[in-house]
Enzyme design. Structure first.
Site, PDB file in Angstrom:
ATOM      1  N   GLY A  71     -35.781 148.006  45.511  1.00 20.72           N
ATOM      2  CA  GLY A  71     -35.119 148.703  44.418  1.00 20.72           C
ATOM      3  C   GLY A  71     -33.609 148.749  44.552  1.00 20.72           C
ATOM      4  O   GLY A  71     -32.883 148.625  43.566  1.00 20.72           O
ATOM      5  N   CYS A 326     -33.820 158.557  51.373  1.00 23.91           N
ATOM      6  CA  CYS A 326     -32.611 157.800  51.715  1.00 23.91           C
ATOM      7  C   CYS A 326     -31.475 158.708  52.167  1.00 23.91           C
ATOM      8  O   CYS A 326     -30.500 158.238  52.746  1.00 23.91           O
ATOM      9  CB  CYS A 326     -32.167 156.968  50.506  1.00 23.91           C
ATOM     10  SG  CYS A 326     -33.420 155.808  49.928  1.00 23.91           S
TER      11      CYS A 326
END
Length: 393
Positions: A71, A326
């Site tokens: 992504g 993340c």
């Protein structure tokens, strides 16, 4: 201890059917898909089949599907592949950092960037996008479903406004993939979307594989330089096993979306959410009132540090998250929640629960048996909680 996994927005498990589809391409069918001999042609056929499977999920042409490493690369390729110095980019304050940091980097390359605010429910208002458009607006990039709250944006309306203003439209659909129908055809809900990002490990495929949908006639400059792979849009030897896994996961996702799966997952999410709110005082849902994807709830627990709570729950066998994986370990509160107007204390007291297709009713009930005790214990250690109780008494 039977562990309960409720962090599917960080990554989903690899489905057995996906692994079995991939297995031959690690061992027997190891050819390079660019080679002209039999082994290479077998690999090429597998890549083509996977591309067709992804195209059916998106209702697009196979030639519009570009395989990437995930992504993040798909988001970066969409932005850097379209924008040039002097262009104007519009995005939002709640995007994944794959878009936010790319946008920040683009400013150093002469691209003007506008970050749209969101409502307390986490929604981008179409009027705000309309007001931000400029004659040089080249691209609008707005995520479909937020990775932290699950809030779904009105992409059809936003993409229509962008097109009316002469701009291209990109959506980071990483958290929508496999959860919401994705129809970019001429008559589909996403008909005005020009670029769309997906990630394999969010739809029960492996990590390290992604997709960027690029509408026909959209010119895209490659980020890398090398061979002529992916119609010269993304050079590099194809990750055949990963691509095969993505293709199989796309097929399974299409089947699941047509089944009772989404409704069942929504019911499980609501059971968890309502159970928490009914058992624990001073809690609430971030993004309440907005449409959300079926698997996600983001709940604040006042007077509790999210990091301490997720560690306590982890020790009890429940895996959850304080927000984006993340940004794990970040000391700052979630940029998504602060953009929605939450104060730093409440943002730091928020936990994301994201269920998977494999989550069971029994696991939800087990989680509901664990969470109240963990919160109560941490509040006993919180001076702000005792001060608040004393004030109420």
């Amino acid at each position: 201890m039977n562990r309960i996994y409720m962090d599917a927005n960080a990554t989903t498990p690899l489905l057995p059917e996906v692994f079995e589809a991939m297995r031959p391409f690690f061992l027997e069918h190891y050819g390079n898909a660019s080679s002209i001999h039999q082994q290479g042609q077998h690999a090429r056929a597998a890549v083509d089949h996977a591309r067709e499977s992804v195209a059916r999920l998106l209702h697009c042409r196979p030639s519009e599907v570009v395989f990437t490493s995930g992504g993040t690369e798909s988001d970066n390729l969409a932005l850097f592949g379209v924008l040039s110095p002097g262009d104007h980019l519009i995005t939002t304050s709640i995007e994944h950092h794959a878009v936010l940091h790319a946008a920040e980097s683009l400013t150093s390359r002469g691209v003007e960037v506008t970050f749209l605010p969101v409502t307390p429910a986490g929604l981008v208002e179409p009027a705000a996008l309309l007001a931000a458009l400029q004659p040089n607006t080249r691209l609008v990039s707005i995520m479909y479903a937020n990775n932290e709250t699950g809030v779904i944006q009105p992409i059809d309306a936003l993409a229509g406004i962008a097109h009316a203003g002469g701009a291209l439209f990109h959506t980071d659909a990483v958290q929508a993939g496999g959860k919401l129908p994705l129809d970019v055809s001429a008559h589909g809900f996403l008909k005005d979307v020009d670029l769309l990002s997906l990630s394999g490990h969010k739809i029960y495929a492996p990590k390290g594989i992604g997709v960027l949908y690029v509408r026909r006639n959209v010119r895209l400059a490659p980020m890398f330089h090398g061979g002529s792979h992916e119609r010269q849009r993304r050079p590099g030897t194809e990750n055949v096993a990963g691509i095969v896994g993505f293709g199989k996961a796309a097929e399974l996702s299409a089947e699941w979306l047509k089944s009772e799966g989404p409704a069942h997952l929504t019911a499980l999410r609501d059971r968890l959410e309502q159970g928490i709110l009914s058992q624990i005082e001073e809690t609430g849902v971030n993004g309440a009132g907005a449409q959300r994807v079926s698997n996600t709830t983001n709940i604040y627990f006042d007077h509790v540090e999210a990091e301490a709570l997720l560690i306590a729950l982890d020790l009890k066998g429940l895996s959850v998250s304080g927000g984006s994986a993340c940004q794990s370990g970040a000391t700052e509160p979630s940029h998504v929640l602060t953009a929605m107007g939450l104060g730093a204390a409440r943002a730091r007291a928020s936990i994301r629960f994201s269920l998977s297709k494999l989550t069971t009713e029994e696991e939800v009930d087990q989680a509901l048996a664990l969470i109240p005790a963990a919160v109560a214990h941490l509040r006993e250690l919180s001076p702000t909680y005792h001060k608040n109780v004393a004030t109420l008494v």
